[in-house]
Design an enzyme around this catalytic site. Sequence first.
Site, PDB file in Angstrom:
ATOM      1  N   GLY A 134       0.917  -1.102   0.066  1.00 29.03           N
ATOM      2  CA  GLY A 134      -0.058  -0.057   0.171  1.00 29.03           C
ATOM      3  C   GLY A 134       0.729   1.196   0.020  1.00 29.03           C
ATOM      4  O   GLY A 134       2.059   1.189   0.410  1.00 29.03           O
ATOM      5  N   CYS A 135       0.408   2.371  -0.318  1.00 30.69           N
ATOM      6  CA  CYS A 135       0.955   3.515  -0.518  1.00 30.69           C
ATOM      7  C   CYS A 135       1.218   4.104   0.757  1.00 30.69           C
ATOM      8  O   CYS A 135       2.822   4.450   1.118  1.00 30.69           O
ATOM      9  CB  CYS A 135       0.208   4.829  -1.435  1.00 30.69           C
ATOM     10  SG  CYS A 135      -1.333   4.988  -0.419  1.00 30.69           S
ATOM     11  N   PHE A 136       0.605   4.301   1.826  1.00 32.55           N
ATOM     12  CA  PHE A 136       1.028   4.819   3.122  1.00 32.55           C
ATOM     13  C   PHE A 136       2.007   3.860   3.761  1.00 32.55           C
ATOM     14  O   PHE A 136       2.988   4.154   4.353  1.00 32.55           O
ATOM     15  CB  PHE A 136      -0.255   4.951   4.021  1.00 32.55           C
ATOM     16  CG  PHE A 136      -0.693   6.204   4.216  1.00 32.55           C
ATOM     17  CD1 PHE A 136      -0.237   7.378   4.422  1.00 32.55           C
ATOM     18  CD2 PHE A 136      -2.230   6.169   4.108  1.00 32.55           C
ATOM     19  CE1 PHE A 136      -0.740   8.572   4.472  1.00 32.55           C
ATOM     20  CE2 PHE A 136      -2.963   7.608   4.159  1.00 32.55           C
ATOM     21  CZ  PHE A 136      -2.069   8.680   4.358  1.00 32.55           C
TER      22      PHE A 136
END
Length: 325
Positions: A134-136
């Site tokens: 995921g990005c975070f």
Amino acid sequence: MIQVGIIGGAGYTAGELIRLLLQHPKAAINFVYSTSNSGNKIANVHQDLVGSTDLTFTNKINASVDVLFLCLGHGNSKQFLETHTFSNHTKIIDLGNDFRLEADSTFQGKEFVYGLPEFQKEAIQNASYIANPGCFATAIQLGLLPLANTGLLQNDVHINAVTGATGAGTSLSATTHFTWRDNNYSYYKPFTHQHLGEINQTIHTLQTSFESEVLFLPNRGDFSRGIYATLYTNFEGSLEEAQQLYSDYYRGAVFTHVADNELHLKQVVNTNKCLIHLHKHGDKLLITSIIDNLLKGASGQAIQNMNLMFGFQEDTGLQLKANYF
């Protein structure tokens, strides 16, 4: 040239994949699958590609492509793979969250490897199936890996991170309309964000003794793309020792770099870079980690993983310039 298929071609991550793959010297787009846009020109949806491609969306798949990117949104990849079969030589990279956790990593006899290159590059090189982070989770883990790798996470980790509007995807909601997002700022999912699962999983893999909490407050910013994450925790050493620790860990990393000066998002937007800056205040180490949420946080990292899986130079097709001005 390896043949590439993209499933779920109308969203932001698929649009970035297409843009990057059109310039990739060792990959060719075989098909872009979208049932809602079948027959429509890709450039009519991804309008930055006008003049770059005459490809159209299709509702048919080629089951023999060399690599398949799943851009279906969270929870939909398993359903798609249950109803569509691909050849044994087809490698799969899922950009959703279906296979990121160890409990979900085995599916239909396929073993999905967590695709954070700075964490387990060799495993990715030997993998056929990848769960893209995921990005975070990418920004936060890259801020913590050197500490966890040396067993130096001894206290709670406090994280405050803000993401751009593209992090919410293309589907409209009350908090994605321009009139709400513009000149606005808010938090959401405090301490319960879904990326905490993969973050904690990686930390405990590297440092099994870690028993403290990762406290994460995600925020929405009024800009289009980028993640700016600040993390702090106790650190007994000096700033110079922390800088050496991080520099040593990322010495072989193509895209993750430790910066001397304080950071801002324009340094990474439109690139596959993660930049990290360290600051010491008393017994607290402040770690700043910044990425482009659609590239290092999604599509760029997916292509980085593809390059590793096929034995290409890791930065092939990813030598991008930041939108600095």
